[in-house]
Motif scaffolding. Structure first.
Motif, mmCIF file in Angstrom:
data_model
loop_
_atom_site.group_PDB
_atom_site.id
_atom_site.type_symbol
_atom_site.label_atom_id
_atom_site.label_comp_id
_atom_site.label_asym_id
_atom_site.label_seq_id
_atom_site.Cartn_x
_atom_site.Cartn_y
_atom_site.Cartn_z
ATOM 1 N N ASP A 22 0.902 -1.065 -0.088
ATOM 2 C CA ASP A 22 0.156 -0.018 0.126
ATOM 3 C C ASP A 22 0.800 1.353 -0.011
ATOM 4 O OD1 ASP A 22 -2.370 -1.354 0.019
ATOM 5 O OD2 ASP A 22 -2.364 -1.654 2.068
ATOM 6 N N TYR B 218 1.588 4.603 -1.216
ATOM 7 C CA TYR B 218 0.976 5.631 -1.932
ATOM 8 C C TYR B 218 2.194 6.488 -2.625
ATOM 9 C CZ TYR B 218 -2.243 9.472 -3.065
ATOM 10 O OH TYR B 218 -3.102 10.490 -3.585
ATOM 11 N N GLU C 177 2.189 9.670 -5.888
ATOM 12 C CA GLU C 177 1.485 10.419 -7.113
ATOM 13 C C GLU C 177 2.485 10.744 -7.990
ATOM 14 O OE1 GLU C 177 -0.657 13.767 -5.577
ATOM 15 O OE2 GLU C 177 -2.007 12.819 -4.468
ATOM 16 N N PRO D 204 -2.794 9.311 -8.413
ATOM 17 C CA PRO D 204 -2.344 8.292 -7.316
ATOM 18 C C PRO D 204 -2.154 6.816 -8.082
ATOM 19 C CG PRO D 204 -4.912 8.745 -7.187
ATOM 20 C CD PRO D 204 -4.190 9.643 -8.327
ATOM 21 N N ILE E 269 -0.993 2.984 -6.138
ATOM 22 C CA ILE E 269 -0.876 2.116 -4.984
ATOM 23 C C ILE E 269 0.174 1.218 -5.333
ATOM 24 C CG2 ILE E 269 -1.826 0.788 -2.919
ATOM 25 C CD1 ILE E 269 -2.806 3.949 -3.207
ATOM 26 N N LYS F 25 9.302 5.606 -4.482
ATOM 27 C CA LYS F 25 8.581 6.828 -4.456
ATOM 28 C C LYS F 25 9.157 7.818 -5.186
ATOM 29 C CE LYS F 25 5.956 8.583 -1.275
ATOM 30 N NZ LYS F 25 4.554 8.453 -0.805
ATOM 31 N N LYS G 145 -3.868 1.747 -10.165
ATOM 32 C CA LYS G 145 -4.362 3.084 -10.573
ATOM 33 C C LYS G 145 -5.566 3.151 -10.313
ATOM 34 C CE LYS G 145 -3.640 5.891 -14.388
ATOM 35 N NZ LYS G 145 -3.106 5.746 -16.084
#
Length: 124
Positions: A8, A10, A12, A27, A29, A61, A98
């Motif tokens: 999970d 997250y 963007e 976003p 995941i 990320k 997505k």
């Protein structure tokens, strides 16, 4: 074989095939399952003998936020390649969802690769 799990995550990023998808970040995941060997860490209790999942999270990320791909599949290839080049893992299972791609469902991909399949040697 042992596994490190990061679920999970997250992030963007700008991604998508359609022009409107590149107007602002969307976003994603991400779930990662990384094959490794905990044998040394079982007894040493030393982070140097384990995978640093905080560092893995940070790098994934950053990679995603800086990317500008059209396809989730291409992003997945970049993530898998980066993990193999940067960390001593034997295999990677990667899921990318997505959540805003479809109105009534969550679209995503799931891939599994071994270091051998990717032809990437262990990092020095």
């Amino acid at each position: 074989m042992d596994k490190v799990l990061i679920n999970d995550l997250y992030v963007e990023t700008v991604i998508g095939f359609y022009h409107w998808e590149h107007e602002e970040p969307q976003p994603l995941i991400i779930d990662l399952e990384l094959g490794t060997d905990f044998t040394d860490a079982f007894t040493s209790d030393d982070l140097g003998d384990a995978l640093n999942y905080a560092e893995i999270r940070k790098q994934i990320k950053m990679l995603c936020q800086e990317s500008r791909y059209h396809l989730l599949e291409r992003l997945a290839g970049a993530v898998v390649t980066h993990v193999f080049q940067s960390f001593p893992v034997t295999d990677v299972r990667l899921k990318i969802r997505k959540p805003h791609a479809l109105r009534d469902a969550v679209a995503g991909i799931d891939t599994y690769r071994t270091r051998e399949q990717m032809g990437i040697a262990l990092p020095q």
